[in-house]
Write an enzyme that holds these catalytic residues in place. Sequence first.
Site, mmCIF file in Angstrom:
data_model
loop_
_atom_site.group_PDB
_atom_site.id
_atom_site.type_symbol
_atom_site.label_atom_id
_atom_site.label_comp_id
_atom_site.label_asym_id
_atom_site.label_seq_id
_atom_site.Cartn_x
_atom_site.Cartn_y
_atom_site.Cartn_z
ATOM 1 C CG ASP A 12 -2.209 0.714 1.208
ATOM 2 O OD1 ASP A 12 -2.295 1.324 -0.207
ATOM 3 O OD2 ASP A 12 -2.789 0.992 2.134
ATOM 4 C CD1 TRP A 17 7.371 6.588 -2.750
ATOM 5 C CD2 TRP A 17 6.758 6.813 -4.771
ATOM 6 N NE1 TRP A 17 8.523 6.592 -3.340
ATOM 7 C CE2 TRP A 17 8.219 6.840 -4.688
ATOM 8 C CE3 TRP A 17 6.281 6.801 -6.050
ATOM 9 C CZ2 TRP A 17 9.005 6.669 -5.726
ATOM 10 C CZ3 TRP A 17 7.030 6.688 -7.058
ATOM 11 C CH2 TRP A 17 8.431 6.732 -7.002
ATOM 12 C CG HIS A 29 -0.345 2.189 -9.520
ATOM 13 N ND1 HIS A 29 -0.609 1.722 -7.944
ATOM 14 C CD2 HIS A 29 -1.196 2.864 -9.574
ATOM 15 C CE1 HIS A 29 -1.393 2.176 -7.664
ATOM 16 N NE2 HIS A 29 -2.053 2.924 -8.770
ATOM 17 C CG LEU A 123 9.162 -17.631 -4.119
ATOM 18 C CD1 LEU A 123 8.446 -17.463 -2.459
ATOM 19 C CD2 LEU A 123 9.689 -16.346 -4.203
HETATM 20 C C1 IPE Z 1 -5.513 -2.799 -0.233
HETATM 21 O O1 IPE Z 1 -5.132 -1.321 -0.354
HETATM 22 C C2 IPE Z 1 -5.634 -3.326 -1.543
HETATM 23 C C3 IPE Z 1 -4.417 -3.542 -2.098
HETATM 24 C C4 IPE Z 1 -3.163 -3.380 -1.477
HETATM 25 C C5 IPE Z 1 -4.323 -4.246 -3.106
HETATM 26 P P1 IPE Z 1 -6.216 -0.274 -0.638
HETATM 27 O O2 IPE Z 1 -5.597 1.086 -0.635
HETATM 28 O O3 IPE Z 1 -7.280 -0.566 -1.629
HETATM 29 O O4 IPE Z 1 -6.972 -0.311 0.844
HETATM 30 P P2 IPE Z 1 -7.764 0.956 1.497
HETATM 31 O O5 IPE Z 1 -8.941 1.169 0.677
HETATM 32 O O6 IPE Z 1 -7.093 1.699 2.047
HETATM 33 O O7 IPE Z 1 -8.339 0.057 2.624
HETATM 34 C C1 IPE Z 2 -1.630 0.199 -3.436
HETATM 35 O O1 IPE Z 2 -1.206 1.659 -3.478
HETATM 36 C C2 IPE Z 2 -1.764 -0.385 -4.695
HETATM 37 C C3 IPE Z 2 -2.966 -0.635 -5.143
HETATM 38 C C4 IPE Z 2 -4.235 -0.776 -3.973
HETATM 39 C C5 IPE Z 2 -3.381 -1.120 -6.416
HETATM 40 P P1 IPE Z 2 -2.571 2.582 -3.249
HETATM 41 O O2 IPE Z 2 -2.985 2.916 -4.804
HETATM 42 O O3 IPE Z 2 -3.744 2.191 -2.534
HETATM 43 O O4 IPE Z 2 -1.922 3.674 -2.826
HETATM 44 P P2 IPE Z 2 -2.502 5.024 -1.883
HETATM 45 O O5 IPE Z 2 -2.904 4.316 -0.658
HETATM 46 O O6 IPE Z 2 -3.502 5.521 -2.658
HETATM 47 O O7 IPE Z 2 -1.324 5.782 -1.493
HETATM 48 MG MG MG Z 3 -4.153 2.391 -0.679
#
Ligand code: IPE
Ligand code: IPE
Ligand code: MG
Length: 261
Positions: A12, A17, A29, A123
């Site tokens: 996450d 970032w 991403h 793995l």
């Molecule tokens: C959880 O992250 C899902 C993944 C890392 C793929 P999110 O960014 O979607 O979660 P919430 O919405 O903050 O709970």
């Molecule tokens: C996690 O990073 C990746 C996915 C959920 C696909 P986020 O996209 O949720 O990043 P934030 O939480 O918005 O920073």
């Molecule tokens: Mg997120």
Amino acid sequence: MTLPKHIAIIMDGNGRWATEKGLSRSEGHLAGANTVELIIKECLRYTIPHLSLYAFSTENWKRPKEEVTYLFELFCQFVEKELPLMQKEGIRFTMVGDKTKLPEPARISLENAISQTKDGKKLELTLAINYSGTQELLYASRQSAIKILSDPQNLQKIQSIAQDTNALTQYFTTLFNEENYTEELFRSSLYLPALPDPDLIIRTSGELRLSNFYLLQAAYSEFYFTQTYWPDFSQKDFEQALQAYSQRKRRFGKIEKKSNQ
Ligand code: IPE
Ligand code: IPE
Ligand code: MG
């Protein structure tokens, strides 16, 4: 150092970032994908046999269409790029989540990677894509019920008493009692029945929640949370998580034995 056999990571913070650097979420991403490569290599180095990565939740469809489209392109590119490394290093690529609703090109390249790496022994790398713990539990309960009802012996019995409502109700109560509808049967219907539950779940970016990841499998997992955003998660952060894990006392409901007992 006691190492976990299965590490699951909620990757996450890609978006934050990028925003903090004045970049687009897509660039976040993309940077996150480099961390994935780094952590796979670390797992190989520590000979950790199972790594799960939460890449896309069923709730992530609610994001803007351009972001979702970009993410699926990135998943395709990633597995295609990593395929030679996976084959060379003995990585078995697997997936959890509902594959049926993925964009066709992504489904094809993911399934291709699964079949091309099926003999990997070192793995098991599991990507959670279009994954929801709630949906997995619903899926497993449906599949378990189908397994019970479509057992030829049970089917025959159902046919023989089909006109007798009371006998049928009674029979169904027996079929679905604790002896027949067991935890073992239920677990055998999960997406990857052979995958052991995660010993350690890591979540980056400071959020303290599961966000629908591995609900059942997390029952006895150790948790490690860090403020670091996923693109910045380094070899050193990984090592710190392993260190923290090795200090934990896992009791599984038991009490610790005294040394003289
Ligand atoms: C959880 O992250 C899902 C993944 C890392 C793929 P999110 O960014 O979607 O979660 P919430 O919405 O903050 O709970
Ligand atoms: C996690 O990073 C990746 C996915 C959920 C696909 P986020 O996209 O949720 O990043 P934030 O939480 O918005 O920073
Ligand atoms: Mg997120």
